[in-house]
Design an enzyme around this catalytic site. Structure first.
Site, PDB file in Angstrom:
ATOM      1  N   TYR A 101       0.691  -1.046  -0.029  1.00 24.62           N
ATOM      2  CA  TYR A 101      -0.070  -0.036  -0.128  1.00 24.62           C
ATOM      3  C   TYR A 101       0.981   1.318  -0.160  1.00 24.62           C
ATOM      4  CZ  TYR A 101      -4.431  -1.993   0.820  1.00 24.62           C
ATOM      5  OH  TYR A 101      -5.791  -2.941   0.803  1.00 24.62           O
TER       6      TYR A 101
ATOM      7  N   LYS B  35       2.500 -13.877   6.270  1.00 21.36           N
ATOM      8  CA  LYS B  35       2.600 -14.858   5.479  1.00 21.36           C
ATOM      9  C   LYS B  35       4.041 -15.325   4.977  1.00 21.36           C
ATOM     10  CE  LYS B  35       0.089 -17.224   2.147  1.00 21.36           C
ATOM     11  NZ  LYS B  35      -0.280 -18.643   2.721  1.00 21.36           N
TER      12      LYS B  35
ATOM     13  N   ASP C 261      -3.746 -17.157   5.724  1.00 22.70           N
ATOM     14  CA  ASP C 261      -4.749 -17.932   5.341  1.00 22.70           C
ATOM     15  C   ASP C 261      -5.332 -18.737   6.439  1.00 22.70           C
ATOM     16  OD1 ASP C 261      -2.393 -19.036   4.996  1.00 22.70           O
ATOM     17  OD2 ASP C 261      -2.681 -20.183   3.539  1.00 22.70           O
TER      18      ASP C 261
ATOM     19  N   ASP D  15      -6.070  -5.539   5.779  1.00 23.33           N
ATOM     20  CA  ASP D  15      -7.521  -4.809   5.172  1.00 23.33           C
ATOM     21  C   ASP D  15      -8.467  -5.941   4.845  1.00 23.33           C
ATOM     22  OD1 ASP D  15      -8.955  -3.414   3.542  1.00 23.33           O
ATOM     23  OD2 ASP D  15      -7.534  -3.056   2.185  1.00 23.33           O
TER      24      ASP D  15
END
Ligand code: NAD
Length: 400
Positions: free
Chosen positions: A149, A215, A264, A288
């Site tokens: 971002y 992740k 995840d 987000d």
């Protein structure tokens, strides 16, 4: 006399008549923002016996700013948010298309409001898709200034993209020709300060678990770095212990347990074992997605509150998390819940707890009475559908 809120070493000094900048917002901002100020004014007056009062200071951003100043985000508005410390905003239109950055993203970056704080919990009676929605009650601390971002990306075929592709090739990594490319910065500084903010919040509210979401199994250095620095930041606190240490026999008594989950898996966990999580610290993109997914689980996408905070400067911008819903603008129809509950967060941040509780409890009581706006009434049996302003009036009546 109205005065500015000031900050000393990150601690807010809130006068009885604080000046709070207010961005009405585009679209349905015209409907929800006056409802929010009316309800908050009533709660503050009631909680303080008339001693306290917020002096709202309208400032310009978005379409109204364009109309008056020819600028979407006048410097004067940015300066006011900085100077008056605590502000609140309705939704702002983000024109789609190249060359234009979201006003929300710009405000977060220009003012270094690094913590996007999104508490997600279920208010009994709110229609939702889960069997046991009450089991989810988390606060998401999303890093607001880094990650993909950060706005460091170039269009496919541009001279900059081609130059970067060549440079990357010189370091032995291949990117297909004619690729758009972006850079994902994750710093030790940025990672540690969001994790510290999450841990401080857990301490403040007597919570016992902070989870680092990442992740790092795939992106070893960026997301893996976030995990590593997160645990390092946790070690700075004498009252934290890691899940791993507890598994090896360390006592968790009176301590905050810090653990981590792959992003995840975190989505699955929030569906399958939501009550095992309390505070989540995330990078920008993961946070987000996770914030909206979690809000959807409690039926709260239209009422989920949010804030963007820098805990060192104290500057905080509270906001409705939904968009401008242009279809309903000016119809006194939509749900003012998101902005109202953001104002509740704001009152707590100012340490005006009684007023915050008055609004939140009256909000719940109004839902219990099935007095709701169209978005909820169409999903609730026996509901009484009211206008946006009437919902606010019902909340004020329910303050006791
Ligand atoms: P949106 O949130 O405006 O609308 C999505 C759906 O939710 C629509 O059906 C809308 O009618 C409904 N909805 C939204 N708020 C509601 C409320 N308070 N009560 C009842 N129903 C509500 O999202 P969008 O249509 O994708 O975006 C419209 C504009 O808003 C775009 O310009 C977008 O960039 C902007 N936007 C701004 C923010 C922000 O300022 N924080 C956030 C998201 C989108």
């Amino acid at each position: 006399m109205a005065e500015k809120i000031t900050v000393n070493n990150g601690i807010l000094n809130v006068p009885d008549h604080p000046i709070i900048p207010l961005i009405e917002g585009d679209g349905v901002g015209v409907d929800i923002t006056p409802v929010m100020t009316t309800v908050v004014d009533a709660a503050v007056a009631k909680a303080s016996g008339g001693k306290k009062k917020i002096e709202w200071k309208p400032i310009l951003a978005g379409e109204k700013a364009i109309a008056k100043t020819n600028e979407l985000l006048p410097q004067e508005s940015i300066d006011a948010i900085q100077e008056y410390v605590v502000s609140i905003k309705g939704p702002l239109t983000t024109p789609v298309g190249g060359g234009f950055r979201s006003l929300n993203v710009t405000l977060r970056q220009v003012l270094d409001l690094y913590a996007c704080v999104r508490p997600v919990k279920w208010y009994p009676g709110i229609p939702n898709p889960m069997k046991q929605p009450e089991k989810l009650n988390v606060k998401i601390f999303r890093e607001n200034t880094e990650d993909v971002y950060a706005g460091i990306e170039w269009d496919a075929g541009s001279a900059e993209a081609n130059k970067l592709i060549e440079f990357v090739a010189s370091m032995g990594k291949k990117i297909r020709p004619n690729s758009a490319v972006g850079i994902k910065p994750i710093s030790e500084f940025g990672s540690k300060r969001i994790v510290r903010a999450a841990i401080h919040n857990a301490m403040k509210y007597g919570l016992s678990k902070v989870t680092l979401v990442h992740k790092g199994n795939i992106m070893k250095f960026t997301e893996g770095g976030f995990r590593k620095w997160g645990y390092e930041a946790a070690k700075e606190f004498s009252n934290t212990v890691t899940e791993e240490e507890v598994a090896k026999g360390a006592s968790a008594e009176g301590k905050i347990i810090v653990n981590d989950r792959i992003a995840d898996s975190m989505f699955q966990q929030l569906l399958l074992r939501p009550d095992e999580y309390q505070v989540l610290a995330t990078m920008n993109l993961n946070g987000d997605y996770l914030s909206d997914a979690a809000a959807a689980q409690t039926g709260g996408l239209g009422i989920a509150p949010g804030a963007n905070i820098n805990y060192q400067t104290g500057v905080a911008l509270f906001e409705a998390t939904h968009g401008t819903a242009p279809k309903y603008a000016g119809q006194d129809k939509v749900n003012p819940g998101s902005l109202l509950l953001s104002a509740v967060m704001m009152l707590r941040y100012m340490d005006w707890k009684t007023a915050a509780d008055l609004v939140e409890n009256a909000f719940q009581k109004t839902i219990d009475q099935k007095i709701v706006t169209y978005d909820l009434s169409r999903q609730m049996e026996g509901a009484q559908e009211v206008r946006c302003s009437e919902f606010g009036d019902a909340i004020i009546r329910n303050m006791d």
